[in-house]
Design an enzyme around this catalytic site. Structure first.
Site, mmCIF file in Angstrom:
data_model
loop_
_atom_site.group_PDB
_atom_site.id
_atom_site.type_symbol
_atom_site.label_atom_id
_atom_site.label_comp_id
_atom_site.label_asym_id
_atom_site.label_seq_id
_atom_site.Cartn_x
_atom_site.Cartn_y
_atom_site.Cartn_z
ATOM 1 N N ILE A 12 0.839 -1.211 0.000
ATOM 2 C CA ILE A 12 0.000 0.000 0.000
ATOM 3 C C ILE A 12 0.873 1.260 0.000
ATOM 4 C CG2 ILE A 12 -0.287 0.103 2.530
ATOM 5 C CD1 ILE A 12 -3.076 0.840 0.038
ATOM 6 N N SER A 34 11.293 0.860 7.799
ATOM 7 C CA SER A 34 10.730 -0.420 7.386
ATOM 8 C C SER A 34 11.760 -1.511 7.652
ATOM 9 C CB SER A 34 10.380 -0.379 5.893
ATOM 10 O OG SER A 34 9.691 -1.554 5.503
ATOM 11 N N ARG A 35 11.275 -2.698 8.006
ATOM 12 C CA ARG A 35 12.227 -3.777 8.250
ATOM 13 C C ARG A 35 12.948 -4.162 6.963
ATOM 14 N NH1 ARG A 35 8.872 -8.336 11.086
ATOM 15 N NH2 ARG A 35 7.448 -7.519 9.524
ATOM 16 N N LYS A 88 -6.008 3.121 7.373
ATOM 17 C CA LYS A 88 -7.209 2.475 7.888
ATOM 18 C C LYS A 88 -6.948 0.979 8.003
ATOM 19 C CE LYS A 88 -9.147 0.017 5.383
ATOM 20 N NZ LYS A 88 -9.121 -1.147 4.437
ATOM 21 N N ASP A 166 -12.160 -5.959 6.291
ATOM 22 C CA ASP A 166 -11.123 -4.974 5.980
ATOM 23 C C ASP A 166 -11.478 -4.163 4.728
ATOM 24 O OD1 ASP A 166 -8.305 -3.838 6.374
ATOM 25 O OD2 ASP A 166 -8.252 -4.588 4.318
#
Lengths: 305, 305
Positions: A12, A34-35, A88, A166
């Protein structure tokens, strides 16, 4: 331009957040956390605490990771006095959203619980059209293909992943935005695959003749429609709010501001920060929690990606 | 004395509400509304609309029916301008509680979402003791026998009945009252009998080292304990809050006001009405909704009463 960090460089983020920030006159993408993921040409961190400590010039943080791990990042950013925008749904629980809202208020920073579907082009015109009308019923049809939109993402069926609720929460975020009076859930049927925790299909019945049908097994054309009845008049939002019909006829209207849901979200976030305000409307998540609490569960065929 | 009507003459009404109202100096039980139940010597109605129309002198209504059917009665009473007291949990959904709270505000009447366990004798002393301490962890043990407390009441396992989270919400109503800072659910395991919809046992893990263990299959002695750790100090509420220990020693304290949870609720309702205030704290129900949304479900042995 204000500097912003983007946390959680997954699908996303790459598809929506990065291009929206790149096109936003108000924002400069100054860092990522971010990993594994990175964005070319942007300073990359793996830990949020390190980024927050090293970059006091970055005043805002946008969190694009899934809801379950997101809370700790949001809490860290707010405690460090940064403005925060949440993808969201705003949390895996309602209680954590209340905690974050209180923390933002205490720190004097902006918390924006974003609902991208509310930024679809025809949502504001639909809300305006309905504002002084008597709604006599509504039906949501939200049918999409989970294999296309969440390929191999097992977490969407795990506890906290919400399953078909979702995408369904996108519809509910539009519904709660456009209806002139709130509704409440009266019953729900949740169809849960035998090998999964979260529903793959759901039927919801609200007060006021409002119903919703969510399904994650639709191949071919995808359907994101909301039809609202006001006596003999009928408003229909199609394509997730991109198009609107009144009594079956296309309704076109000039839209103010940037085009596209995520560009509009980032413009809105900038306006909230400038105004010193927060926007944490949990109504869509309340309906999902209510559906999980009140819904009857029915086992259906096992699902594999 | 103010006239009050009691709606839903079932087990909880007969066991608790009727004697509490009878002993309350502020209230006179002027009517009942129930499909089947009646109270000797009290005017009995079967429909709430008829009672509300015929008895404008009854200014307050207490609703002791189960949460699913309760909303329509609460809405009718509020629309008719009456003060309303709700049994716990205040609704089958959070959204309906928000609707009722908004309606009460609009009508200028009192809405009281009651939590009887908060009126247990040692809850206020526990809250005071914890107020300026740093909580480092807590554990709830709530183990009771559903066959004893809900003999044959299949609805407790139906959608909206909440299962073991129905007694569990009593513990959560105490927890949310006494903790100096809010917690949020991080994970949950819900054990659901193969032939039922709602859990018969649940393990909850909240932030801040707070855990809860609910079980509905405990025969013999029943356990309703909450232990709170503040570093090396330990506060324990036993018997649902009737007793308190500090570091293992009994702590006794004079309690202000009437004795007994329901007498205290009715006194509180009278004070709220007199002050023109509402009290609708949904925090315990939020935790239950969160547990239903975030919890992993595990099928366990079928249950028959």
């Amino acid at each position: 331009m204000s500097k912003i960090a983007l946390v959680g460089i997954g699908k996303i983020a790459v598809d929506q957040h990065v291009p929206a920030i790149a096109g936003a006159p108000e924002w400069e993408l100054a860092a990522t956390v971010s990993r594994r993921g990175t964005v070319e040409g942007v300073e990359a961190w793996t830990g949020i605490d390190e980024m927050l400590a090293a970059r006091p010039d970055i005043g805002a943080v946008s969190l694009a990771l899934p809801p379950v791990p997101r809370f700790a990042y949001a809490e860290a950013a707010l405690r460090a006095g940064r403005h925060v925008m949440l993808e969201k749904p705003p949390g895996a629980t309602l209680a954590e959203c209340h905690v974050l809202a209180a923390l933002a208020a205490k720190m004097g920073v902006t918390l924006f619980a974003s609902w991208h579907s509310r930024e679809a082009a025809m949502v504001a015109p639909a809300k305006a059209w309905l504002a002084d009308r008597q709604v006599t019923g509504a039906h949501i049809t939200w049918r999409e293909d989970v294999r296309h939109w969440h390929p191999g993402q097992d977490w969407v069926f795990e506890p906290g992943g919400m399953g078909v609720l979702d995408p369904g929460i996108n519809a509910l975020s539009i519904l709660t935005e456009i209806l002139p009076a709130p509704v409440h859930l009266q019953s729900a049927l949740l169809e849960v695959p035998a090998n999964r925790q979260a529903p793959i299909a759901a039927d919801l019945a609200f007060s006021g003749g409002v119903t919703a049908e969510f399904n994650w097994l639709q191949t071919g054309p995808q359907t994101w429609d909301i039809q609202v009845h006001c006596g003999d008049d009928r408003l229909t939002l199609r394509e997730g709010g991109a198009r609107m019909e009144i009594n079956g006829h296309d309704h076109d209207e000039a839209v103010v501001g940037p085009t596209g849901e995520y560009p509009r979200l980032y413009e809105r976030f900038a306006r909230l920060v400038a105004a010193g305000e927060s926007d944490v409307d949990l109504a869509p998540l309340v309906h999902v929690a209510d559906a999980m609490m009140l819904g009857a569960r029915k086992n259906v065929e096992a699902f594999e990606f």
